[in-house]
Design an enzyme around this catalytic site. Structure first.
Site, PDB file in Angstrom:
ATOM      1  N   ASP A   1       0.821  -1.213   0.000  1.00 28.26           N
ATOM      2  CA  ASP A   1       0.000   0.000   0.000  1.00 28.26           C
ATOM      3  C   ASP A   1       0.853   1.260   0.000  1.00 28.26           C
ATOM      4  O   ASP A   1       2.009   1.264   0.463  1.00 28.26           O
ATOM      5  CB  ASP A   1      -0.876   0.048   1.255  1.00 28.26           C
ATOM      6  CG  ASP A   1      -2.132  -0.788   1.130  1.00 28.26           C
ATOM      7  OD1 ASP A   1      -2.230  -1.588   0.186  1.00 28.26           O
ATOM      8  OD2 ASP A   1      -3.009  -0.652   2.008  1.00 28.26           O
TER       9      ASP A   1
ATOM     10  N   HIS B   1      -5.853   3.161  -4.583  1.00 26.67           N
ATOM     11  CA  HIS B   1      -5.806   3.452  -3.148  1.00 26.67           C
ATOM     12  C   HIS B   1      -6.159   4.922  -2.908  1.00 26.67           C
ATOM     13  O   HIS B   1      -5.679   5.522  -1.947  1.00 26.67           O
ATOM     14  CB  HIS B   1      -4.418   3.117  -2.609  1.00 26.67           C
ATOM     15  CG  HIS B   1      -4.359   2.879  -1.127  1.00 26.67           C
ATOM     16  ND1 HIS B   1      -5.310   2.155  -0.439  1.00 26.67           N
ATOM     17  CD2 HIS B   1      -3.444   3.268  -0.184  1.00 26.67           C
ATOM     18  CE1 HIS B   1      -4.985   2.109   0.848  1.00 26.67           C
ATOM     19  NE2 HIS B   1      -3.858   2.791   1.028  1.00 26.67           N
TER      20      HIS B   1
ATOM     21  N   HIS C   1      -5.262   9.700  -0.375  1.00 32.56           N
ATOM     22  CA  HIS C   1      -5.218   8.900   0.851  1.00 32.56           C
ATOM     23  C   HIS C   1      -6.018   9.519   1.994  1.00 32.56           C
ATOM     24  O   HIS C   1      -5.654   9.392   3.174  1.00 32.56           O
ATOM     25  CB  HIS C   1      -3.759   8.675   1.291  1.00 32.56           C
ATOM     26  CG  HIS C   1      -3.564   7.467   2.158  1.00 32.56           C
ATOM     27  ND1 HIS C   1      -3.490   7.534   3.531  1.00 32.56           N
ATOM     28  CD2 HIS C   1      -3.411   6.158   1.852  1.00 32.56           C
ATOM     29  CE1 HIS C   1      -3.298   6.321   4.028  1.00 32.56           C
ATOM     30  NE2 HIS C   1      -3.248   5.467   3.030  1.00 32.56           N
TER      31      HIS C   1
ATOM     32  N   HIS D   1       3.811  -2.198   3.136  1.00 30.84           N
ATOM     33  CA  HIS D   1       3.786  -0.827   2.613  1.00 30.84           C
ATOM     34  C   HIS D   1       5.078  -0.502   1.853  1.00 30.84           C
ATOM     35  O   HIS D   1       6.171  -0.870   2.305  1.00 30.84           O
ATOM     36  CB  HIS D   1       3.613   0.176   3.751  1.00 30.84           C
ATOM     37  CG  HIS D   1       2.290   0.071   4.440  1.00 30.84           C
ATOM     38  ND1 HIS D   1       2.029  -0.883   5.401  1.00 30.84           N
ATOM     39  CD2 HIS D   1       1.142   0.780   4.288  1.00 30.84           C
ATOM     40  CE1 HIS D   1       0.786  -0.748   5.826  1.00 30.84           C
ATOM     41  NE2 HIS D   1       0.225   0.251   5.171  1.00 30.84           N
TER      42      HIS D   1
END
Length: 235
Positions: free
Chosen positions: A45, A96, A100, A190
């Site tokens: 991510d 995503h 964010h 991540h």
């Protein structure tokens, strides 16, 4: 008393839907594969961040391991070459959002700006049409689920994460993954910081995750697991 109890139960149900990434309250969510086979699914991510994404791609390429990258649109715009390399390497590209933001706090307009904006960023930069979506932190509300269905996304959560965004040492990240491996697990790691698309803040450094990855792959294979592409789980 009964109305108060009912209100409390309703609030609890809504909180479960908003904060539990695996909750189906606001729409179907993919959070693991079959428990009948020793397969694992790697996901990353908040990237791309070249200092982490590039070495991660190199490790995956050498090992012949597929992964899914849930990319932040603003970071994709900032680091287009790395984003294109992710796509060119054959990995799954997931949305995503654009910046964010925590979607559970937004109304329909804000959610649309984040989800559609991120979709456009990925498509225009990489040439790929994303089929998967992961909400920042997994937080959602009914509007998120509605738009995800309209965009024909598979919403993806995870079976477990290891808090590598807190920047523990590489060996600790490796250990945390090793002790939690189980058949069908979708693993959350991540390769960036969603709140720092430029990649200049040292708090977003994910080099320890990149350094941990060869050991994670070796541990999994040593335990009889294989890494599979997330795409095989998509409806």
């Amino acid at each position: 008393m009964i109305p108060l109890l009912a209100a409390g139960a309703a609030a609890g149900t809504l909180a479960w839907g908003a904060y539990d990434p695996r909750s189906p309250l606001f729409g179907a969510v993919l959070s693991r594969g079959s428990t009948q086979r020793r397969a694992l699914y790697l996901t990353f991510d908040d990237g791309p961040r070249p200092s982490a994404t590039e070495p991660i791609l190199e490790t995956l390429g050498r090992a012949g391991v597929p992964a899914a990258f849930f990319l932040v649109g603003a970071a994709v715009r900032r680091h287009p070459e790395t984003a294109r390399r992710v796509a060119a390497s054959g990995h799954e590209i997931g949305n995503h959002t654009r910046t964010h933001r925590k979607l559970h706090r937004l109304g329909p307009g804000g959610i649309r700006a984040e989800m559609v904006g991120g979709h456009q960023d990925l498509m225009e930069v990489t040439g790929e049409i994303p089929r998967t979506f992961r909400a920042p932190h997994g937080y959602r509300n009914p509007f998120v689920g509605r738009l995800a269905r309209r965009m024909r996304y598979c919403t993806v959560a995870w079976t477990f994460g290891v808090w590598d965004s807190d920047r523990p040492p590489a060996e600790e990240i490796r250990r945390r993954v090793r002790v939690r491996m189980r058949p069908g697990a979708i693993i959350l790691l991540h390769d960036g910081d969603g709140y720092d698309p430029a990649g200049g803040d040292p708090r977003g450094d994910r080099s320890a995750t990149a350094a941990a990855l060869p050991g994670i792959i070796a541990d999994a294979r040593g335990a009889g697991y294989e890494f599979r592409a997330l795409s095989e789980l998509l409806a």
